[in-house]
Design a protein around this motif. Structure first.
Motif, mmCIF file in Angstrom:
data_model
loop_
_atom_site.group_PDB
_atom_site.id
_atom_site.type_symbol
_atom_site.label_atom_id
_atom_site.label_comp_id
_atom_site.label_asym_id
_atom_site.label_seq_id
_atom_site.Cartn_x
_atom_site.Cartn_y
_atom_site.Cartn_z
ATOM 1 N N SER A 42 0.806 -1.223 0.000
ATOM 2 C CA SER A 42 0.000 0.000 0.000
ATOM 3 C C SER A 42 0.838 1.272 0.000
ATOM 4 C CB SER A 42 -0.918 0.016 1.225
ATOM 5 O OG SER A 42 -0.155 -0.065 2.413
ATOM 6 N N GLY A 43 2.169 1.124 0.083
ATOM 7 C CA GLY A 43 3.004 2.316 0.144
ATOM 8 C C GLY A 43 4.271 2.154 -0.674
ATOM 9 N N GLU A 63 5.641 -0.509 -7.350
ATOM 10 C CA GLU A 63 4.416 0.269 -7.243
ATOM 11 C C GLU A 63 3.264 -0.502 -7.901
ATOM 12 O OE1 GLU A 63 3.909 3.083 -5.767
ATOM 13 O OE2 GLU A 63 5.910 3.970 -5.472
ATOM 14 N N ALA A 64 2.059 -0.287 -7.399
ATOM 15 C CA ALA A 64 0.901 -0.988 -7.950
ATOM 16 C C ALA A 64 0.727 -0.709 -9.434
ATOM 17 C CB ALA A 64 -0.359 -0.597 -7.182
ATOM 18 N N SER A 65 0.997 0.520 -9.850
ATOM 19 C CA SER A 65 0.849 0.857 -11.267
ATOM 20 C C SER A 65 1.854 0.104 -12.131
ATOM 21 C CB SER A 65 1.005 2.358 -11.474
ATOM 22 O OG SER A 65 2.274 2.808 -11.011
ATOM 23 N N GLN A 82 -10.431 -1.420 -0.378
ATOM 24 C CA GLN A 82 -9.389 -0.675 -1.078
ATOM 25 C C GLN A 82 -9.498 -0.804 -2.601
ATOM 26 O OE1 GLN A 82 -5.447 -1.469 0.466
ATOM 27 N NE2 GLN A 82 -6.154 -1.416 2.580
ATOM 28 N N HIS A 84 -11.126 0.812 -4.680
ATOM 29 C CA HIS A 84 -11.111 2.088 -5.389
ATOM 30 C C HIS A 84 -9.732 2.740 -5.430
ATOM 31 C CE1 HIS A 84 -15.455 2.004 -5.861
ATOM 32 N NE2 HIS A 84 -15.521 1.565 -4.617
ATOM 33 N N THR A 85 -8.744 2.122 -4.785
ATOM 34 C CA THR A 85 -7.379 2.645 -4.861
ATOM 35 C C THR A 85 -6.599 1.998 -6.000
ATOM 36 O OG1 THR A 85 -6.366 0.974 -3.381
ATOM 37 C CG2 THR A 85 -7.419 2.891 -2.346
ATOM 38 N N LEU A 86 -7.198 1.038 -6.682
ATOM 39 C CA LEU A 86 -6.479 0.324 -7.743
ATOM 40 C C LEU A 86 -6.200 1.233 -8.944
ATOM 41 C CD1 LEU A 86 -8.439 -3.054 -7.723
ATOM 42 C CD2 LEU A 86 -6.075 -2.699 -6.978
ATOM 43 N N PRO A 87 -5.080 1.000 -9.619
ATOM 44 C CA PRO A 87 -4.755 1.783 -10.824
ATOM 45 C C PRO A 87 -5.567 1.279 -12.016
ATOM 46 C CG PRO A 87 -3.044 0.156 -10.428
ATOM 47 C CD PRO A 87 -4.001 0.037 -9.279
ATOM 48 N N SER A 88 -6.801 1.714 -12.104
ATOM 49 C CA SER A 88 -7.734 1.156 -13.082
ATOM 50 C C SER A 88 -7.265 1.317 -14.522
ATOM 51 C CB SER A 88 -9.120 1.789 -12.903
ATOM 52 O OG SER A 88 -9.044 3.193 -12.976
ATOM 53 N N ASP A 107 -14.837 -4.741 7.704
ATOM 54 C CA ASP A 107 -15.046 -3.705 6.702
ATOM 55 C C ASP A 107 -16.240 -2.811 7.012
ATOM 56 O OD1 ASP A 107 -12.953 -4.909 5.328
ATOM 57 O OD2 ASP A 107 -14.302 -6.200 4.173
#
Length: 237
Positions: A42-43, A63-65, A82, A84-88, A107
């Motif tokens: 996450s970081g 990084e996720a991206s 989480q 909505h934090t994904l690199p769509s 949750d």
């Protein structure tokens, strides 16, 4: 073709977004099976790099991206809220394997995840409309994932169910399940993922393929199945 004459794997680089227990276990299993692995937390990737190297030597923290961009398939192993934090944008056109679950105790009560008229994987698909979503690796606990992987053909080998709308994508994920040490079982379309969610008999199951198929077959007459059918019946009227 590989040097052993087997067809080349459709997934060469496996991405994992989520570096918690499930993500770490899947990274270890994938590395043991010979996959290249990219994993994101996450970081800052530097914060998890040492842990990932210790748990899954050779896996690369990123990084996720970057994971989404460079991997052939990406496992989502992060808390469902989480999403909505994904690199769509980076996940556009990608095969995405949903290993997430909705835990209302943790949750909170969420109408978007707790609606029995749909499934959490279908919610993921709506959020990522240009990705190809397949559900897998969510119904077995991380300890069993960590301890129960066995070579193909081993007696009593444990099974993992796979649900998805595309036969081709399901086949790819079933190959991955097999490579990671489990017998793949086709559960049905993505909507069948409801049979793998918390509250269903198959959730938490550490069983072989025959027993898993029996659990899935019993779902419509199970307490959970009846509750789901009633919710969907009311919605259809």
């Amino acid at each position: 073709m590989s040097s052993q004459g087997a067809p080349e794997r459709p997934i060469q680089v496996l991405g994992i977004i989520g570096a918690g227990r499930v993500g770490q276990v899947l990274a270890r299993l994938a590395r043991a099976a010979g996959y290249r692995v990219l994993i994101a937390g996450s970081g800052d990737p530097a914060r998890i790099a040492g842990t990932i190297e210790a748990v899954a030597p050779g896996a690369v923290a990123a990084e996720a991206s970057v994971v989404a961009r460079d991997a052939d398939a990406i496992v989502l192993a992060l808390p469902l809220p989480q999403l909505h934090t994904l690199p769509s944008e980076a996940l556009r056109g990608k095969l995405v394997i949903d290993a997430m679950n909705y835990w209302w105790e943790v949750d909170g009560l969420r109408a978007d995840f707790g609606d029995l008229r749909t499934t959490t994987s279908e919610t993921v698909q709506r959020f990522l409309p240009d990705s190809r979503i397949v559900k897998a690796f969510n119904h077995m606990g991380y300890r069993d994932l960590d301890e129960q992987a066995r070579p193909a053909g081993t007696a009593g080998r444990k099974a993992i169910a796979v649900a998805g709308d595309s036969a081709a994508e399901v086949d790819v994920v079933m190959r991955l399940v097999d490579d990671l040490g489990f017998d793949p079982v086709f559960a049905g379309p993505l909507s069948a993922g409801v049979m793998l969610e918390p509250g269903a008999e198959a959730f938490g199951a550490d069983v072989d393929a025959d027993r898993l198929r029996e659990m899935l077959a019993r779902f419509p007459t199970s307490q959970r199945g009846i509750v789901v059918a009633r919710a969907r019946g009311r919605a259809a009227r």
